[in-house]
Design a protein around this motif. Sequence first.
Motif, PDB file in Angstrom:
ATOM      1  N   MET A  81      -3.053  -7.290   2.741  1.00  0.00           N
ATOM      2  CA  MET A  81      -1.878  -6.440   2.505  1.00  0.00           C
ATOM      3  C   MET A  81      -2.246  -4.959   2.614  1.00  0.00           C
ATOM      4  O   MET A  81      -1.534  -4.174   3.256  1.00  0.00           O
ATOM      5  CB  MET A  81      -1.282  -6.741   1.129  1.00  0.00           C
ATOM      6  N   VAL A  82      -3.352  -4.586   1.989  1.00  0.00           N
ATOM      7  CA  VAL A  82      -3.789  -3.187   2.049  1.00  0.00           C
ATOM      8  C   VAL A  82      -4.176  -2.815   3.476  1.00  0.00           C
ATOM      9  O   VAL A  82      -3.845  -1.722   3.959  1.00  0.00           O
ATOM     10  CB  VAL A  82      -4.968  -2.951   1.077  1.00  0.00           C
TER      11      VAL A  82
ATOM     12  N   ALA B   6      -0.921   2.792  -2.957  1.00  0.00           N
ATOM     13  CA  ALA B   6      -1.908   3.563  -3.727  1.00  0.00           C
ATOM     14  C   ALA B   6      -3.321   3.091  -3.404  1.00  0.00           C
ATOM     15  O   ALA B   6      -4.250   3.912  -3.287  1.00  0.00           O
ATOM     16  CB  ALA B   6      -1.624   3.444  -5.220  1.00  0.00           C
ATOM     17  N   CYS B   7      -3.502   1.769  -3.256  1.00  0.00           N
ATOM     18  CA  CYS B   7      -4.810   1.241  -2.877  1.00  0.00           C
ATOM     19  C   CYS B   7      -5.254   1.803  -1.530  1.00  0.00           C
ATOM     20  O   CYS B   7      -6.405   2.236  -1.364  1.00  0.00           O
ATOM     21  CB  CYS B   7      -4.765  -0.285  -2.807  1.00  0.00           C
ATOM     22  N   ALA B   8      -4.335   1.789  -0.560  1.00  0.00           N
ATOM     23  CA  ALA B   8      -4.663   2.295   0.774  1.00  0.00           C
ATOM     24  C   ALA B   8      -5.015   3.773   0.727  1.00  0.00           C
ATOM     25  O   ALA B   8      -5.978   4.225   1.364  1.00  0.00           O
ATOM     26  CB  ALA B   8      -3.490   2.059   1.723  1.00  0.00           C
ATOM     27  N   LEU B   9      -4.245   4.541  -0.050  1.00  0.00           N
ATOM     28  CA  LEU B   9      -4.462   5.991  -0.129  1.00  0.00           C
ATOM     29  C   LEU B   9      -5.780   6.328  -0.827  1.00  0.00           C
ATOM     30  O   LEU B   9      -6.569   7.145  -0.333  1.00  0.00           O
ATOM     31  CB  LEU B   9      -3.295   6.634  -0.873  1.00  0.00           C
ATOM     32  N   VAL B  10      -6.030   5.697  -1.969  1.00  0.00           N
ATOM     33  CA  VAL B  10      -7.254   5.975  -2.725  1.00  0.00           C
ATOM     34  C   VAL B  10      -8.480   5.502  -1.949  1.00  0.00           C
ATOM     35  O   VAL B  10      -9.534   6.150  -1.968  1.00  0.00           O
ATOM     36  CB  VAL B  10      -7.186   5.320  -4.120  1.00  0.00           C
ATOM     37  N   GLU B  11      -8.344   4.378  -1.257  1.00  0.00           N
ATOM     38  CA  GLU B  11      -9.451   3.891  -0.432  1.00  0.00           C
ATOM     39  C   GLU B  11      -9.802   4.900   0.652  1.00  0.00           C
ATOM     40  O   GLU B  11     -10.984   5.147   0.925  1.00  0.00           O
ATOM     41  CB  GLU B  11      -9.066   2.550   0.190  1.00  0.00           C
ATOM     42  N   LYS B  12      -8.785   5.499   1.274  1.00  0.00           N
ATOM     43  CA  LYS B  12      -9.040   6.514   2.306  1.00  0.00           C
ATOM     44  C   LYS B  12      -9.720   7.744   1.720  1.00  0.00           C
ATOM     45  O   LYS B  12     -10.585   8.349   2.354  1.00  0.00           O
ATOM     46  CB  LYS B  12      -7.725   6.905   2.983  1.00  0.00           C
TER      47      LYS B  12
END
Length: 387
Positions: A163-164, A201-207
């Motif tokens: 999903m992320v 939020a997961c995608a953004l923080v991971e980046k």
Amino acid sequence: MKTQTRKRIGRDISIRSFCAERQQSFGREVRHAAAETYLITRLSFELLRYLGVGYRWITKFLALGCYAMLLMPGFLQVAYYYFFSSQVRRSIVYGDQPRNRLDLYFPIKNDGLKPVVIFITGGAWIIGYKAWGSLLGLQLAEKDFIVACVDYRNFPQGTISDMVKDASQGISFVLNNIAEYGGDLNRVYLMGQSAGAHIAACALVEKAAYASAERENSWSASQIKAYFGISGGYNLCTLVDHFHARGLYRSIFLSIMEGEESLRRFSPEIMVQDHGLNNGVGSLPPIILLHGSEDVSIPSDASKTFADALRKVGVKTELIIYDGKTHTDLFLQDPLRGGTDQLLKDICTCIRRSEGAASTNEEEVMLPRRRLVPEFMIQLARKISPF
């Protein structure tokens, strides 16, 4: 005479060519619909195998059906806009995986570059779908935004890492291509609701955590002007028992999240506290968290503690709590009842303020919208909402 004959022949050829193209397009749509129907049926049976027989999820499923029926007058009007409006482009392919599609909503006026909102829909990581964002897409398009609603694989078709990954790929596609559709790359905002807020939020923080890594056709957190999280959950470790009591059983939730050992890895609140994020935290955009005080699906404390964690590491954060609002009030009931939508007003005000817009623009977002569902039906739907 010969000239007229040539023109007529040319016109006939064009008509036949157009008809053939339409038939091919229709054939593709039918094949795609058939494939999607088969996939959904197969995944539904697989999901039932995971869920088993449980009174909590069965009663919530029945409540969801009644809830949808009560709000159907509004849903039908939004569906008509979604399927027939020339301002909507549906199912643009952004990747090679199933569900790697997105919808674009355009303003009526085509008078220059437009700000862009990338929206990730909710759905308990199980029933999310890009069309769930059509009401928000309609609202924001009316306010002169281009909106991209990104679809992603749900469980059991995929787990949280899928999903992320899908959401991140969709965001990358928008950033790489939205200029062709009239979008302003300097004004791109990321938004998610419920499970979609968590995934975004997961995608953004991971980046941000891997800001120094160079990846082909990828994107960076610094390209996002602001993030809006609506009714999201950001610390999965504190939500497992709550979800279990609400009918999203621990066993299936842990299957979605790839085991208990992965909960910290997919908890943005914990991720921003990780020492490994210190070097990349500066690339995070301003974070605006919006939540209803009476949300029983994901308690408002989820946004409060995430806001605290972000502030501690120096991220510019704004928290807006709506007194008396539930999980679905902000996203569905309030927009369907018309009038002044406080959530929409706050989102537009934050965006205009970040762009240094004049106060007249802030007044513009307060213009009331027409009612789509009678009030008594909204009140009944609110009482039986499973969320």
